[in-house]
Design a protein around this motif. Sequence first.
Motif, PDB file in Angstrom:
ATOM      1  N   SER A  53      59.585  53.847  32.770  1.00  0.00           N
ATOM      2  CA  SER A  53      60.209  52.645  32.247  1.00  0.00           C
ATOM      3  C   SER A  53      60.357  51.568  33.283  1.00  0.00           C
ATOM      4  N   ALA A  54      60.190  51.915  34.551  1.00  0.00           N
ATOM      5  CA  ALA A  54      60.327  50.903  35.588  1.00  0.00           C
ATOM      6  C   ALA A  54      59.066  50.076  35.741  1.00  0.00           C
ATOM      7  N   VAL A  55      58.002  50.456  35.093  1.00  0.00           N
ATOM      8  CA  VAL A  55      56.758  49.699  35.221  1.00  0.00           C
ATOM      9  C   VAL A  55      56.883  48.420  34.399  1.00  0.00           C
ATOM     10  N   PRO A  56      56.613  47.278  35.014  1.00  0.00           N
ATOM     11  CA  PRO A  56      56.728  46.040  34.250  1.00  0.00           C
ATOM     12  C   PRO A  56      55.706  46.003  33.122  1.00  0.00           C
ATOM     13  N   VAL A  82      66.337  59.814  30.486  1.00  0.00           N
ATOM     14  CA  VAL A  82      66.266  60.862  29.479  1.00  0.00           C
ATOM     15  C   VAL A  82      67.646  61.170  28.939  1.00  0.00           C
ATOM     16  N   GLY A  83      67.748  61.038  27.645  1.00  0.00           N
ATOM     17  CA  GLY A  83      68.984  61.434  26.993  1.00  0.00           C
ATOM     18  C   GLY A  83      70.129  60.481  27.181  1.00  0.00           C
ATOM     19  N   ALA A  84      69.907  59.371  27.832  1.00  0.00           N
ATOM     20  CA  ALA A  84      71.017  58.443  28.089  1.00  0.00           C
ATOM     21  C   ALA A  84      70.667  57.098  27.509  1.00  0.00           C
ATOM     22  N   ALA A  85      71.119  56.862  26.317  1.00  0.00           N
ATOM     23  CA  ALA A  85      70.895  55.568  25.708  1.00  0.00           C
ATOM     24  C   ALA A  85      71.774  54.533  26.386  1.00  0.00           C
ATOM     25  N   PRO A  86      71.382  53.253  26.322  1.00  0.00           N
ATOM     26  CA  PRO A  86      72.229  52.227  26.953  1.00  0.00           C
ATOM     27  C   PRO A  86      73.630  52.257  26.375  1.00  0.00           C
ATOM     28  N   GLY A  87      74.566  52.314  27.241  1.00  0.00           N
ATOM     29  CA  GLY A  87      75.946  52.372  26.808  1.00  0.00           C
ATOM     30  C   GLY A  87      76.420  53.768  26.476  1.00  0.00           C
ATOM     31  N   THR A 131      69.366  32.361  38.750  1.00  0.00           N
ATOM     32  CA  THR A 131      69.596  31.950  37.364  1.00  0.00           C
ATOM     33  C   THR A 131      70.755  32.702  36.725  1.00  0.00           C
ATOM     34  N   LEU A 132      71.212  33.757  37.357  1.00  0.00           N
ATOM     35  CA  LEU A 132      72.284  34.616  36.853  1.00  0.00           C
ATOM     36  C   LEU A 132      71.928  35.262  35.510  1.00  0.00           C
ATOM     37  N   GLN A 133      70.635  35.346  35.237  1.00  0.00           N
ATOM     38  CA  GLN A 133      70.195  35.996  34.010  1.00  0.00           C
ATOM     39  C   GLN A 133      69.985  37.485  34.260  1.00  0.00           C
ATOM     40  N   PRO A 134      70.232  38.304  33.248  1.00  0.00           N
ATOM     41  CA  PRO A 134      70.058  39.751  33.458  1.00  0.00           C
ATOM     42  C   PRO A 134      68.595  40.100  33.692  1.00  0.00           C
ATOM     43  N   LEU A 135      68.402  41.120  34.494  1.00  0.00           N
ATOM     44  CA  LEU A 135      67.053  41.563  34.828  1.00  0.00           C
ATOM     45  C   LEU A 135      66.815  42.937  34.207  1.00  0.00           C
ATOM     46  N   VAL A 151      67.628  52.912  35.122  1.00  0.00           N
ATOM     47  CA  VAL A 151      66.847  51.699  34.872  1.00  0.00           C
ATOM     48  C   VAL A 151      67.674  50.793  33.972  1.00  0.00           C
ATOM     49  N   THR A 152      67.620  49.513  34.262  1.00  0.00           N
ATOM     50  CA  THR A 152      68.433  48.567  33.490  1.00  0.00           C
ATOM     51  C   THR A 152      67.790  48.287  32.145  1.00  0.00           C
ATOM     52  N   ASP A 153      68.636  48.025  31.154  1.00  0.00           N
ATOM     53  CA  ASP A 153      68.149  47.693  29.816  1.00  0.00           C
ATOM     54  C   ASP A 153      67.949  46.180  29.725  1.00  0.00           C
ATOM     55  N   ARG A 154      67.765  45.697  28.509  1.00  0.00           N
ATOM     56  CA  ARG A 154      67.440  44.264  28.381  1.00  0.00           C
ATOM     57  C   ARG A 154      68.631  43.383  28.699  1.00  0.00           C
TER      58      ARG A 154
END
Lengths: 298, 214
Positions: A126-129, A137-142, A173-177, A192-195
Amino acid sequence: MSKWMPSKGQAALWTGAVLCALLSIPAPCPFNGGPQRAAVPTLAVPTGAMSEPDAVSPTAVPAADNTPGNRSPAHPQRPSTPPSKRPPTGGAHPNHPTPPTPNRPNAAPAEPGSTHRPSVPAQPPSAVPGTPVQPPVGAAPGATPAPSPGVAATPGVIWPTEKLRIRVIDGRTLQPLPGAEVVLIETEQRAVTDRNGYTPWIDAPIIRNPRYRPMVQELHGQLGVIAYKNGYRDSVHLGIRMHEGARSEATVWMYKIGPGDTRIEPVLYQVPYHHLWLIQLADKFRSKTQPGEGPERP
Amino acid sequence: MTRLRCAALSTAGVTAALLTWWMPSATPTAHALQTVDNTPLPSVIRVAIRENNPNGEPDPRGRIVWVQTVPFDTYCKDVLPNEWMPGWNIEALKAGAMAVRMFAWFHHLHPVTIDGFTFDVDNTTNFQSFRYLSDQPQTNRAVDEVRKFAYVKPDGAIIELNYRAGYENNPNWQYRNAQKMAQWGSEYWAEQGRNWLQILQFYYMDRTLRQITS
């Protein structure tokens, strides 16, 4: 011819010598003429008291001074912290009968839903752009995986854990990455960060600096993370504060690499100590004759 | 003749000076009491960012680098975890949130100008420790729960709720006498079972809780 009879003093000497030989007392015996040992601090505790469970051993650390004059006693943990949250100082743990070996810093078992990925050199897919961001694995965002009993970030010591998540943003820009990979330095956990720029909640240890334990233990643990993302400078974020009983968040700034950047090196950000602890530290060593400017002024 | 003229001139001068001293100025200014009823809650606050010391911590004696305009709510959320410990009792955090808010509100109404920068507060312990984007879930909750309230004088005047660190595991009575809240004392009383309003009432006497209508 008179019959020889020992005097009372001689009888006491002989009796003492016989008792020393029989009981093999390691204490220096003044009767046998042996070499005097170096003075060893021993406690004059009655024999009966030593058999009690809470008897004080000669090597025990003196108890904290709770006199009113000492306002910041050397406490191993905050008094308000429940005993279940206190970090054990030894390798023994109720949930870990076998202490972790020094060669395996990540001795805590990986649980379903957690983000433990010890010593994985390869990047997760998932880290690949360009690819959709997949949470670990097994950890949904939040998602909040079940709390683990502890993380052995220090060999032989299992620290308590608390939830932590990292937010990665663009520093300008203070936008999430999204898609940035965040590594927790102390445990090598990766996420890995989500959207929205957030990593999942991970179980992070609350590690306090052992240098200050005998004096004034830090009020919060400290952790470090490194954030990686293609096209951005690596960001090293040290000193993230971790608290017992409270979830923690930290924001990591990442800076885009521009065409004029010829020397690309990591960016460091150091979270300062909480000033309440600095006040305690300074107050701990304040002498009575040189009070300085204490917290009560003005 | 000349002596008389000099005496008349000096008398006129003294009279003019007295009149100038006694008469009100040509542009009178009204100083209405700024109360919670006639003053809206600020939407933003100007924070002077002072330069860091070599260890990377904001230096209270460092020069001002720039002035950052921050939403008022964001400011309170970025101050509270740096003043109170996020792991403390929620009632202590709520008492701290109220103190942080009222302190910021008061200084928003009384800005200062230093080195050419006009601002309300700075980011160091000169005012309140502020680190941008350092909010924590527990302290955010405390700020949100006291958002609709203000702790003011009985006539509604907005005042500065001041606080100091205090001593651990201690009620810190000495701070009560100084009309300051002890941060450690707030945690002490919260652990004793007092709620945030009782903690505020202990340290700030003759104050009242008002609901914000704006």
